[in-house]
Design a protein around this motif. Sequence first.
Motif: not given
Lengths: 432, 283
Positions: A68-75
């Motif tokens: 989730d750190f690499l492959f999601t958008k900033p949250q």
Amino acid sequence: MTTRAHPFRRQATVAALKETIVFWLLRAFTYVILGFGAIIFSIIIYKGSPAVFGSIRFDGAFPFIHNDFLFTKPQTLHIFRYKGELKQMSAAQYYAFTGEGTPETAPAAATPEQPLAPAVHATTEVVTPSPARATNAASALLAPATPTPPAETPAPSAAQPKIDPNDITEHETYSYAAGGIWPQIVGTVLLVIGSMTIALILGIFSAVYLSEYSKQGPLISAIRLAIVNLAGVPSIVFGLFGVGIFVIGMGWNISLLAGWFTLAFMVLPVIITASEESLRAVPRGFREGSLALGATKWQTIFSNVLPYALPGILTSSVLGIARVAGETAPILFTAAYATSDKLPWELSITPNRMHSGFLGYVEYPFLWIHDFALHGVSALPYHIYVVSSKIPQNEYTERVQYGTAFVFLAVVMAIALSSVLLRIRLRNRLKW
Amino acid sequence: MDESKPSAQTAEVVPTKVAAPSPSDKLARLNAPTIIDINNVDFYYGASKALHGINFPIKNKLVTAFIGPSGCGKSTLLRCLNRMNDLVEGTRIGAGSIKISGVDIYDPSVDVIELRKRVGMVFQKSNPFPKSIYENVVYGLRLQGINSKSRLDETVERSLRGAALWEEVRDRLHTSALGLSGGQQQRLCIARAIAVEPEIILMDEPCSALDPIATVKVEELIHQLKQDYTIVIVTHNMQQAGRCSDITAFFYMGRLIEIDATEKIFTNPTQKQTEDYISGRFG
């Protein structure tokens, strides 16, 4: 046994003392530099790698390994107590947990990211909910203690009981702190690929002209000197140049295209100079042998000089890659969005069908290229700048700062490594 | 680069493939038609004059050797014949003309590319390209846009046979040319030159970097090639000039001192300088 006095006996002279001092000084300086380098790298690896490796998650949904750190958008990071229990959640996960803001129609429980810190440049794209893409974000999970079913499984929101909002206490949110740097990775890779392509094409062409075609004279010497001097121009100046020429002059606004050209112009001097060196290193016999067989100059260069200069040119471009990927200043005003909710290929502002005069509505299937090239991207170096100076700092932002720096180093290394491998392959094939 | 001792030994080894022509035969051949007519040529490197009024014809299908001490202008003249000197900045023909088959090759209307197709060249340092043997030979044909497999295969075999290399490399045509020995590399360069079917082959000290055995092979090859081609060879090695040329031209300080049938030059030169050079008193 006493050592006999002989003419070559080692003696404590001033020169010998100096020699020893110089040796240890040189050695000390070198190791101090190495030590600092090692400290910087190990801090980044030590603090950054947990963010990346800690968010690896295995579950049933394709592609089975999720990060989730690499492959999601900033949250945004949500921190709250639920029935007294402290929980940390990313935005997507939080909304999945509470069921808050979930559109009834969308099967996947997710909402787009929340607007980010107001201090950040107001370049955020207009958010249009796209359920297919949001699934990725929905599966974001920070606290492994509270597993969320993968979003792809049918209707997870229906299975999730809507919780009582009163159970949530001490709710705090921290912009960006939940990580997610996929748009930044994509942006950096796109910037590097595009600008290196432009720079290599322009650079090799002008190097071929300068070293093979032009008549050596004062004018060419002056041009060469100017090119070498360009390499020393600060990158912010290239950034302003890009604003003047591409962003405003060409009317490209803040866009990938403007960033490509700005970065390309920044690395051109290095590439031209190195390409000229490599071209000059190709033995004269290759040129003469080819010309003597009735080849034209261009045939000779294309088939018998350039292929052998290519490994050298690629070596120099490795340096260029590191610079292109690493510079923040040139893209600051030309290509970088502080954040963008859509990846470059998801943007399609322009409709495929456009009214074009008397032809009526015409299909333009490639208009997405226009949208792709004329929108900005997020990039890793700029993201580091944003998360470490543009948002309120707290104990939770460190994770994303170091995580981004760590990924950034890894991306640059991966790109450089692939260039080195390519060079080795070429060199093995074209040895002389 | 003069390997006088080994070459002297190999001189005996050279099997003369062509039957030794009778003197009358020789004379008839010396009267062969002129193919290159060098007419009062002055040549300059920048301001310095390298050739002074060179004036002599080169005969069709004979081997002409240029001899002379280093810096005498023999290589410069050779490189004028296919305009390779154009590549060197600041060079020019000051006066005179060079005519090949009656056409002035320095005329502005001449296409250098066509000229070089007709006048092939083999260099002092063998310069095979870092490609396969096959690709080296067909390089010139590919430049002309010939890509038909059968045509290329045929040319490769013909050229390599012509360069006496076929038997040695037929099983490894697609391996790198750089794996060949020095002598083989030089013969490959000759094969590459004859693949484009020139009329004239210029050889700029082709054996100076080769060992005696390889030298013998190249010299044999020159004997065979003169059946079909006019050959101009620059050499430092006088035994070599004696062995493989029909006509020898002696240059000194940018001037042509003497040109005559090779036997005459080596046995009974008319000029004192020629005699001194040939007998090894200088050079």
